[in-house]
Design a protein around this motif. Structure first.
Motif, mmCIF file in Angstrom:
data_model
loop_
_atom_site.group_PDB
_atom_site.id
_atom_site.type_symbol
_atom_site.label_atom_id
_atom_site.label_comp_id
_atom_site.label_asym_id
_atom_site.label_seq_id
_atom_site.Cartn_x
_atom_site.Cartn_y
_atom_site.Cartn_z
ATOM 1 N N UNK A 7 0.832 -1.201 0.000
ATOM 2 C CA UNK A 7 0.000 0.000 0.000
ATOM 3 C C UNK A 7 0.867 1.250 0.000
ATOM 4 N N UNK A 8 2.026 1.160 0.650
ATOM 5 C CA UNK A 8 2.935 2.297 0.731
ATOM 6 C C UNK A 8 3.460 2.673 -0.658
ATOM 7 N N UNK A 9 3.664 1.678 -1.524
ATOM 8 C CA UNK A 9 4.147 1.956 -2.879
ATOM 9 C C UNK A 9 3.105 2.671 -3.723
ATOM 10 N N UNK A 10 1.839 2.474 -3.422
ATOM 11 C CA UNK A 10 0.752 3.049 -4.206
ATOM 12 C C UNK A 10 0.356 4.451 -3.757
ATOM 13 N N UNK A 11 0.778 4.849 -2.556
ATOM 14 C CA UNK A 11 0.388 6.158 -2.024
ATOM 15 C C UNK A 11 1.111 7.286 -2.749
ATOM 16 N N UNK A 12 0.377 8.362 -2.992
ATOM 17 C CA UNK A 12 0.981 9.548 -3.586
ATOM 18 C C UNK A 12 1.371 10.560 -2.523
ATOM 19 N N UNK A 13 0.586 10.650 -1.462
ATOM 20 C CA UNK A 13 0.818 11.636 -0.411
ATOM 21 C C UNK A 13 0.764 10.984 0.963
ATOM 22 N N UNK A 14 1.575 11.527 1.858
ATOM 23 C CA UNK A 14 1.636 11.046 3.232
ATOM 24 C C UNK A 14 1.333 12.200 4.175
ATOM 25 N N UNK A 15 0.645 11.901 5.249
ATOM 26 C CA UNK A 15 0.377 12.923 6.265
ATOM 27 C C UNK A 15 1.647 13.148 7.075
ATOM 28 N N UNK A 45 -3.409 20.672 1.819
ATOM 29 C CA UNK A 45 -4.805 20.492 1.414
ATOM 30 C C UNK A 45 -5.611 21.731 1.790
ATOM 31 N N UNK A 46 -6.912 21.691 1.593
ATOM 32 C CA UNK A 46 -7.756 22.866 1.830
ATOM 33 C C UNK A 46 -7.760 23.288 3.303
ATOM 34 N N UNK A 47 -7.469 22.351 4.205
ATOM 35 C CA UNK A 47 -7.415 22.684 5.640
ATOM 36 C C UNK A 47 -6.040 23.182 6.059
ATOM 37 N N UNK A 48 -5.082 23.142 5.154
ATOM 38 C CA UNK A 48 -3.735 23.603 5.471
ATOM 39 C C UNK A 48 -2.824 22.504 5.984
ATOM 40 N N UNK A 49 -3.290 21.249 5.969
ATOM 41 C CA UNK A 49 -2.468 20.123 6.406
ATOM 42 C C UNK A 49 -1.426 19.819 5.337
ATOM 43 N N UNK A 50 -0.197 19.588 5.770
ATOM 44 C CA UNK A 50 0.866 19.256 4.834
ATOM 45 C C UNK A 50 0.657 17.854 4.285
ATOM 46 N N UNK A 51 0.925 17.691 3.001
ATOM 47 C CA UNK A 51 0.868 16.395 2.323
ATOM 48 C C UNK A 51 2.214 16.188 1.646
ATOM 49 N N UNK A 52 2.920 15.153 2.077
ATOM 50 C CA UNK A 52 4.284 14.909 1.615
ATOM 51 C C UNK A 52 4.325 13.842 0.537
ATOM 52 N N UNK A 53 5.117 14.092 -0.503
ATOM 53 C CA UNK A 53 5.334 13.109 -1.559
ATOM 54 C C UNK A 53 6.527 12.235 -1.170
ATOM 55 N N UNK A 54 6.795 11.211 -1.964
ATOM 56 C CA UNK A 54 7.960 10.360 -1.712
ATOM 57 C C UNK A 54 9.253 11.169 -1.826
#
Length: 109
Positions: A7-15, A45-54
């Motif tokens: 599942x980790x390989x398929x994720x685009x963004x991480x919290x 995101x719209x709430x301002x939470x960071x979304x990290x890529x690989x």
């Protein structure tokens, strides 16, 4: 031999929590580094939470390595990252592999 896809390989963004757990550092430290290192630009995101890529995770691993393993100051780490773009990519891949091996070895204990 086929590589197992997790599942980790398929994720685009991480919290930020997922990244903190993966790297073994606090979310507070990640937020601080986000402000201190201009090349680290996680999307929000719209709430301002960071979304990290690989790629962001690799950048954070490199920052962590320079600061905590090599003993660089923040300014020194910034200069090292700026001066060695190509070498840093290779180093981050090696660091990623070593962290994976370390976690597997720790799991054996």
């Amino acid at each position: 031999m086929a590589k197992d896809i997790s599942d980790d390989d398929l994720k685009l963004y991480y919290s930020i929590g997922e990244v903190a757990k993966k790297l073994g550092i606090s979310a507070t430290k990640i937020r601080y580094w986000d402000k201190e290192f201009s090349h680290l630009k996680p999307s929000k995101n719209s709430r301002g939470d960071r979304r990290f890529t690989k790629d962001n995770v690799k950048q954070l691993q490199q920052i962590d390595f320079l600061l905590n393993q090599r003993g660089f100051t923040l300014e020194g780490a910034r200069k090292e990252i700026a001066s060695g773009k190509r070498k840093s990519t290779d180093k981050s891949e090696i660091i990623d592999r070593l962290v994976t091996v370390k976690r597997k070895l720790e799991g054996l204990l």
